[in-house]
Design a protein around this motif. Structure first.
Motif, PDB file in Angstrom:
ATOM      1  N   UNK A 120      40.206  46.780  41.900  1.00  0.00           N
ATOM      2  CA  UNK A 120      40.447  45.296  41.892  1.00  0.00           C
ATOM      3  C   UNK A 120      40.804  44.814  43.003  1.00  0.00           C
ATOM      4  N   UNK A 121      39.938  43.710  43.503  1.00  0.00           N
ATOM      5  CA  UNK A 121      40.200  43.261  44.782  1.00  0.00           C
ATOM      6  C   UNK A 121      41.055  42.161  44.858  1.00  0.00           C
ATOM      7  N   UNK A 133      36.762  34.852  42.137  1.00  0.00           N
ATOM      8  CA  UNK A 133      38.052  35.293  41.572  1.00  0.00           C
ATOM      9  C   UNK A 133      38.116  36.685  41.142  1.00  0.00           C
ATOM     10  N   UNK A 134      37.112  37.281  41.281  1.00  0.00           N
ATOM     11  CA  UNK A 134      37.207  38.941  41.004  1.00  0.00           C
ATOM     12  C   UNK A 134      35.999  39.491  41.753  1.00  0.00           C
ATOM     13  N   UNK A 135      36.379  40.644  42.108  1.00  0.00           N
ATOM     14  CA  UNK A 135      35.405  41.584  42.690  1.00  0.00           C
ATOM     15  C   UNK A 135      35.809  43.102  42.290  1.00  0.00           C
ATOM     16  N   UNK A 143      33.182  31.053  33.512  1.00  0.00           N
ATOM     17  CA  UNK A 143      33.138  32.145  34.615  1.00  0.00           C
ATOM     18  C   UNK A 143      31.517  32.450  34.812  1.00  0.00           C
ATOM     19  N   UNK A 144      31.132  32.820  35.938  1.00  0.00           N
ATOM     20  CA  UNK A 144      29.859  33.317  36.575  1.00  0.00           C
ATOM     21  C   UNK A 144      29.935  34.575  36.867  1.00  0.00           C
ATOM     22  N   UNK A 145      29.363  35.577  36.045  1.00  0.00           N
ATOM     23  CA  UNK A 145      29.666  36.926  36.236  1.00  0.00           C
ATOM     24  C   UNK A 145      28.466  37.693  36.804  1.00  0.00           C
ATOM     25  N   UNK A 146      28.498  38.122  37.919  1.00  0.00           N
ATOM     26  CA  UNK A 146      27.309  38.788  38.448  1.00  0.00           C
ATOM     27  C   UNK A 146      27.695  40.392  38.901  1.00  0.00           C
ATOM     28  N   UNK A 197      30.990  42.268  51.175  1.00  0.00           N
ATOM     29  CA  UNK A 197      31.517  43.583  50.415  1.00  0.00           C
ATOM     30  C   UNK A 197      30.639  44.577  50.684  1.00  0.00           C
ATOM     31  N   UNK A 198      31.222  45.863  51.294  1.00  0.00           N
ATOM     32  CA  UNK A 198      30.339  46.979  51.676  1.00  0.00           C
ATOM     33  C   UNK A 198      30.211  47.648  50.627  1.00  0.00           C
TER      34      UNK A 198
END
Length: 219
Positions: free
Chosen positions: A24-25, A43-45, A64-67, A174-175
């Motif tokens: 979790x980032x 809010x999350x990666x 929440x938009x979850x991609x 994000x790599x």
């Protein structure tokens, strides 16, 4: 201003005994950090690794938009609105949980599954759930999430190739794989850059690389 966060700094989570490993980032679950709650709309990666047969049982989301971006393997998605999909590398999946939705995420494939899942806060709560998958998104094709005032750019670079980081109030890079050089810093797989007031920046492939770049103006 650019803030580099390294892959090894991520909070470890999941359930390794059940074949689930998470990184979790941002502040997440028991890893509460009041100084790391969000960046722009993000809010999350989460980097998720699921062994064959492993997965997340049905659970709820709202507002929440979850991609989701699959790095390798196959992700099976089922939700309470009746959608069922298999998502593979190169596909962009979005679940807009809006006023509330439940879903299941599993690795029903024969090999390991790795995916990056990014949660964005919507500009306004509520609404009806929405789901879509864009299969085989082309390099540099922007994917808009207007509900969060955000745009996702998928960038694939060869060694020595460059790509512009969008000018934006907030940019999150994000790599996914490989190494890139960004404003004098070298970023490797799993590393991320949080950029405020991004202007005139370029990322250069040190090796072949794949990037997910969020452009956020929150309007």
């Amino acid at each position: 201003m650019m803030d580099i966060r390294r892959a090894e700094e991520r909070y470890r989570g999941g359930d390794p005994a059940a074949g689930i490993e998470s990184r979790h980032a941002f502040s997440f679950g028991p890893h509460y950090d009041p100084d790391n709650l969000r960046f722009g709309a993000v809010i999350a990666c989460n980097e998720e690794r699921l062994a064959p047969g492993a997965g997340f049982d049905e659970h709820p989301h709202s507002h929440t938009e979850i991609v989701t971006w699959v790095v390798e393997g196959e992700l099976t998605h089922r939700d309470s609105t009746g959608h069922e999909s298999v998502v593979r590398h190169g596909d962009v999946q979005r679940l807009s949980s809006a006023g509330g939705v439940r879903h299941v995420e599993r690795n029903d494939g024969p090999g390991p599954l790795t995916f990056v899942q990014m949660w964005l806060a919507p500009l306004r709560p509520g609404g009806d759930p929405y789901y879509e998958v864009v299969h085989g998104i082309a390099d540099s094709t922007p994917y808009a999430v207007p509900e969060a005032g955000a745009m996702l750019h998928v960038r694939r670079l060869g060694a020595g190739e460059r790509t512009a980081v969008p000018d934006a109030a907030y940019a999150y890079v994000h790599v996914v794989r490989g190494e890139v050089r960004l404003d004098g810093e070298t970023l490797g797989t799993g590393d991320a850059a949080r950029i405020t007031d991004a202007k005139g920046l370029e990322a250069e492939g040190v090796t072949e690389a794949e990037l997910l770049v969020w452009e956020m103006n929150l309007t």
